[in-house]
Design an enzyme around this catalytic site. Structure first.
Site, mmCIF file in Angstrom:
data_model
loop_
_atom_site.group_PDB
_atom_site.id
_atom_site.type_symbol
_atom_site.label_atom_id
_atom_site.label_comp_id
_atom_site.label_asym_id
_atom_site.label_seq_id
_atom_site.Cartn_x
_atom_site.Cartn_y
_atom_site.Cartn_z
ATOM 1 N N ARG A 156 39.365 32.719 44.682
ATOM 2 C CA ARG A 156 39.300 31.860 44.613
ATOM 3 C C ARG A 156 39.381 30.733 45.397
ATOM 4 O O ARG A 156 40.103 30.066 46.186
ATOM 5 C CB ARG A 156 40.483 31.255 43.917
ATOM 6 C CG ARG A 156 40.992 31.479 42.733
ATOM 7 C CD ARG A 156 40.312 31.556 41.558
ATOM 8 N NE ARG A 156 40.550 32.133 40.481
ATOM 9 C CZ ARG A 156 40.291 33.489 39.685
ATOM 10 N NH1 ARG A 156 39.219 33.430 40.711
ATOM 11 N NH2 ARG A 156 40.937 33.478 38.241
ATOM 12 N N SER A 233 46.709 27.767 35.868
ATOM 13 C CA SER A 233 47.106 28.553 36.503
ATOM 14 C C SER A 233 47.634 27.806 38.104
ATOM 15 O O SER A 233 46.683 27.098 38.916
ATOM 16 C CB SER A 233 46.697 29.910 37.091
ATOM 17 O OG SER A 233 46.376 30.832 36.006
ATOM 18 N N GLU A 338 46.661 26.817 43.391
ATOM 19 C CA GLU A 338 45.825 26.805 42.968
ATOM 20 C C GLU A 338 44.601 25.927 42.921
ATOM 21 O O GLU A 338 44.005 25.505 43.316
ATOM 22 C CB GLU A 338 45.553 27.314 42.135
ATOM 23 C CG GLU A 338 43.623 28.082 41.709
ATOM 24 C CD GLU A 338 43.527 28.395 40.113
ATOM 25 O OE1 GLU A 338 44.187 29.483 39.497
ATOM 26 O OE2 GLU A 338 42.763 28.323 39.684
HETATM 27 C C1 LIG Z 1 43.838 25.113 30.673
HETATM 28 C C2 LIG Z 1 42.795 25.503 32.271
HETATM 29 C C3 LIG Z 1 42.784 26.417 32.383
HETATM 30 C C4 LIG Z 1 41.853 27.442 33.579
HETATM 31 N N1 LIG Z 1 41.566 28.392 33.899
HETATM 32 C C5 LIG Z 1 40.546 28.715 34.719
HETATM 33 C C6 LIG Z 1 40.163 30.057 35.033
HETATM 34 O O1 LIG Z 1 40.528 30.901 34.465
HETATM 35 N N2 LIG Z 1 39.555 30.356 36.180
HETATM 36 C C7 LIG Z 1 39.428 29.825 37.457
HETATM 37 O O2 LIG Z 1 39.210 29.716 38.103
HETATM 38 N N3 LIG Z 1 40.533 28.014 36.958
HETATM 39 C C8 LIG Z 1 41.089 28.097 35.872
HETATM 40 N N4 LIG Z 1 40.852 26.693 35.849
HETATM 41 C C9 LIG Z 1 40.989 25.627 36.434
HETATM 42 C C10 LIG Z 1 39.242 24.629 37.038
HETATM 43 O O3 LIG Z 1 39.418 24.562 35.192
HETATM 44 C C11 LIG Z 1 38.490 25.460 37.707
HETATM 45 O O4 LIG Z 1 39.127 25.675 39.019
HETATM 46 C C12 LIG Z 1 37.479 24.295 37.282
HETATM 47 O O5 LIG Z 1 36.110 25.190 38.204
HETATM 48 C C13 LIG Z 1 37.551 22.749 37.958
HETATM 49 O O6 LIG Z 1 36.971 22.057 37.536
HETATM 50 P P1 LIG Z 1 36.468 20.897 37.523
HETATM 51 O O7 LIG Z 1 35.345 20.032 36.932
HETATM 52 O O8 LIG Z 1 37.822 19.715 36.357
HETATM 53 O O9 LIG Z 1 37.014 19.438 38.538
HETATM 54 P P2 LIG Z 1 37.665 18.762 39.355
HETATM 55 O O10 LIG Z 1 39.371 18.991 39.217
HETATM 56 O O11 LIG Z 1 37.361 17.174 38.866
HETATM 57 O O12 LIG Z 1 38.175 19.275 41.196
HETATM 58 C C14 LIG Z 1 38.076 19.911 41.547
HETATM 59 C C15 LIG Z 1 37.837 20.412 43.509
HETATM 60 O O13 LIG Z 1 36.376 20.268 43.217
HETATM 61 C C16 LIG Z 1 36.069 19.716 44.015
HETATM 62 N N5 LIG Z 1 34.337 19.192 43.567
HETATM 63 C C17 LIG Z 1 34.496 18.603 42.297
HETATM 64 N N6 LIG Z 1 33.330 18.585 41.388
HETATM 65 C C18 LIG Z 1 32.485 19.031 43.012
HETATM 66 C C19 LIG Z 1 31.567 19.069 42.974
HETATM 67 N N7 LIG Z 1 30.228 18.668 42.364
HETATM 68 N N8 LIG Z 1 30.638 19.039 44.855
HETATM 69 C C20 LIG Z 1 32.092 19.056 45.453
HETATM 70 N N9 LIG Z 1 33.231 18.760 45.272
HETATM 71 C C21 LIG Z 1 33.525 19.008 44.012
HETATM 72 C C22 LIG Z 1 37.133 17.788 43.827
HETATM 73 O O14 LIG Z 1 36.397 17.229 44.625
HETATM 74 C C23 LIG Z 1 38.410 19.082 43.559
HETATM 75 O O15 LIG Z 1 38.212 19.130 45.271
HETATM 76 C C24 LIG Z 1 41.852 25.939 34.572
HETATM 77 C C25 LIG Z 1 42.536 24.839 34.320
HETATM 78 C C26 LIG Z 1 42.625 24.466 33.429
HETATM 79 C C27 LIG Z 1 43.609 22.949 32.984
#
Ligand SMILES: Cc1cc2nc3c(=O)[nH]c(=O)nc-3n(C[C@H](O)[C@H](O)[C@H](O)COP(=O)(O)OP(=O)(O)OC[C@H]3O[C@@H](n4cnc5c(N)ncnc54)[C@H](O)[C@@H]3O)c2cc1C
Length: 346
Positions: A156, A233, A338
């Site tokens: 992570r 998580s 996380e």
């Molecule tokens: C129901 C649920 C289940 C999940 N299951 C998992 C799982 O199984 N495994 C897991 O690892 N994660 C999981 N996650 C967490 C999450 O989905 C992941 O971390 C996902 O990759 C976040 O993507 P996002 O586009 O929503 O990022 P955001 O939440 O919009 O951003 C997260 C971070 O990344 C940065 N960011 C986003 N895009 C960029 C970019 N293009 N360049 C630079 N920085 C950027 C943001 O500034 C922030 O700091 C889960 C979340 C939920 C709600």
């Protein structure tokens, strides 16, 4: 506009400015302009790993909405724009007979965020298949292409996480050209598929089984399921050395009975990963637990903290603190959040 409308946990106050960038040029220009004027920047993907303060974000939110998936030089090489929906990318690879991402089905968010925390689930992590990350460096103001080995991937984590310096523009994956999945490594998934760990199944089967397992745990976003109003998580699984594990085992025997076995997964280098959900449950926090202000533990998964109508970010964090402190009291282990916390701390 409230950031609550852009986060999966549906919390977060307003942003001072909001820009939606649909092309790479717009994305880089928006970041450059904000940096030139000294404005704080929050890059927003799908908002599925963000906990934003009730007060909001005092700066410019730049929403990544770039699109495009292209096949690279070799077979199985796929370059994905940061703004592509992650699960749609996984579905596409499975449909095209490309293996390596199938166990990452059902994870919300956008492709560009996957390298940030080295997204992982059910025995796969994107670090196993990412070959290159293309991005914009806010410090040098240059576009970079860096290979996997320089991404600093860990559990992570990566060099991008918490750095605020890098904007991911696209991610390139090197996938196996085969309809069969990568070997199924995760015992729970293997059991659901009726195979042994290490076996392969068709990728489409692995994808379906993962989605089913995730749905049962409220880990696939479903607007009609209140247990999915979360960031997934809330805590990472703690990685312990032998001495720390012994201390947890001693505490577990005292607390839960002499015959208690602490579950663990090998984390390499003599380290083990202990499920945070187990520690939380044994510390006395059951699924569905709520201190009564709208934030609660999911009724499907102990690791997910969910918000309901009246919840606030402050309330969600108070619950997270209560859980963290309870686990410290019970086992001496301090859980690490996380999600990325914006304008708040634990
Ligand atoms: C129901 C649920 C289940 C999940 N299951 C998992 C799982 O199984 N495994 C897991 O690892 N994660 C999981 N996650 C967490 C999450 O989905 C992941 O971390 C996902 O990759 C976040 O993507 P996002 O586009 O929503 O990022 P955001 O939440 O919009 O951003 C997260 C971070 O990344 C940065 N960011 C986003 N895009 C960029 C970019 N293009 N360049 C630079 N920085 C950027 C943001 O500034 C922030 O700091 C889960 C979340 C939920 C709600």
């Amino acid at each position: 506009m409230k950031l609550a409308d852009y986060t999966t946990v549906r919390l977060g106050g307003p942003a001072r400015g909001f820009v939606r960038a649909s092309t790479e040029e717009e994305l880089i220009e928006a970041v450059r302009a904000a940096d030139a004027s000294g404005e704080p920047v929050l890059i927003l993907g799908g908002g599925s790993n963000l906990v934003v303060a009730d007060e909001g974000f005092d700066g410019i939110v730049i929403q990544v909405a770039t699109r495009g998936v292209s096949h690279g030089a070799g077979p199985g090489v796929l370059t994905v724009a940061a703004g592509e929906d992650w699960d749609a990318v996984v579905a596409r690879t499975v449909a095209e007979g490309l293996a390596g991402l199938e166990c990452l089905s059902g994870i919300p968010g956008l492709a560009g965020a996957t390298p940030i925390q080295n997204v992982g689930a059910y025995g796969q992590e994107v670090s196993q298949t990412i070959t290159q990350v293309r991005g914009y460096d806010r410090k040098t103001r240059e576009i970079f292409d860096i290979p996997n080995e320089q991404c600093g991937f860990g559990y992570r984590s990566s060099r991008f996480r918490g750095a605020d310096r890098f904007v991911v523009l696209s991610v390139t994956f090197g996938l196996a050209v085969q309809v069969r999945s990568a070997p199924v490594r995760y015992a729970e998934l293997a059991a659901a598929l009726g195979v042994s760990p290490g076996d392969q199944v068709e990728s489409i089967q692995a994808r379906s089984a993962v989605i089913e397992l995730r749905q049962r745990k409220g880990m696939v976003i479903d607007p009609s399921d209140p247990d999915t109003r979360s960031v997934g998580s809330f805590f990472v699984n703690p990685v312990l050395d032998a001495a720390a594990l012994r201390a947890v085992e001693t505490a577990a025997r005292v607390r839960c009975g002499a015959g208690t076995t602490v579950p663990r997964f090998d984390a390499g280098d003599g380290l083990v990963k202990v499920p945070a959900a187990w520690l939380i449950e044994q510390a006395g926090f059951a699924k569905g637990y709520s201190p009564g202000d709208g934030a609660r533990i999911s009724s499907k998964h102990t690791l997910a903290l969910v918000s309901s109508g009246s919840a606030t970010t402050a309330g969600l964090l108070a619950l997270a603190r209560e859980i963290r402190d309870g686990v410290i009291d019970a086992f001496g282990v301090s859980l690490t959040p996380e999600p990325v916390l914006i304008g708040v701390t634990l």
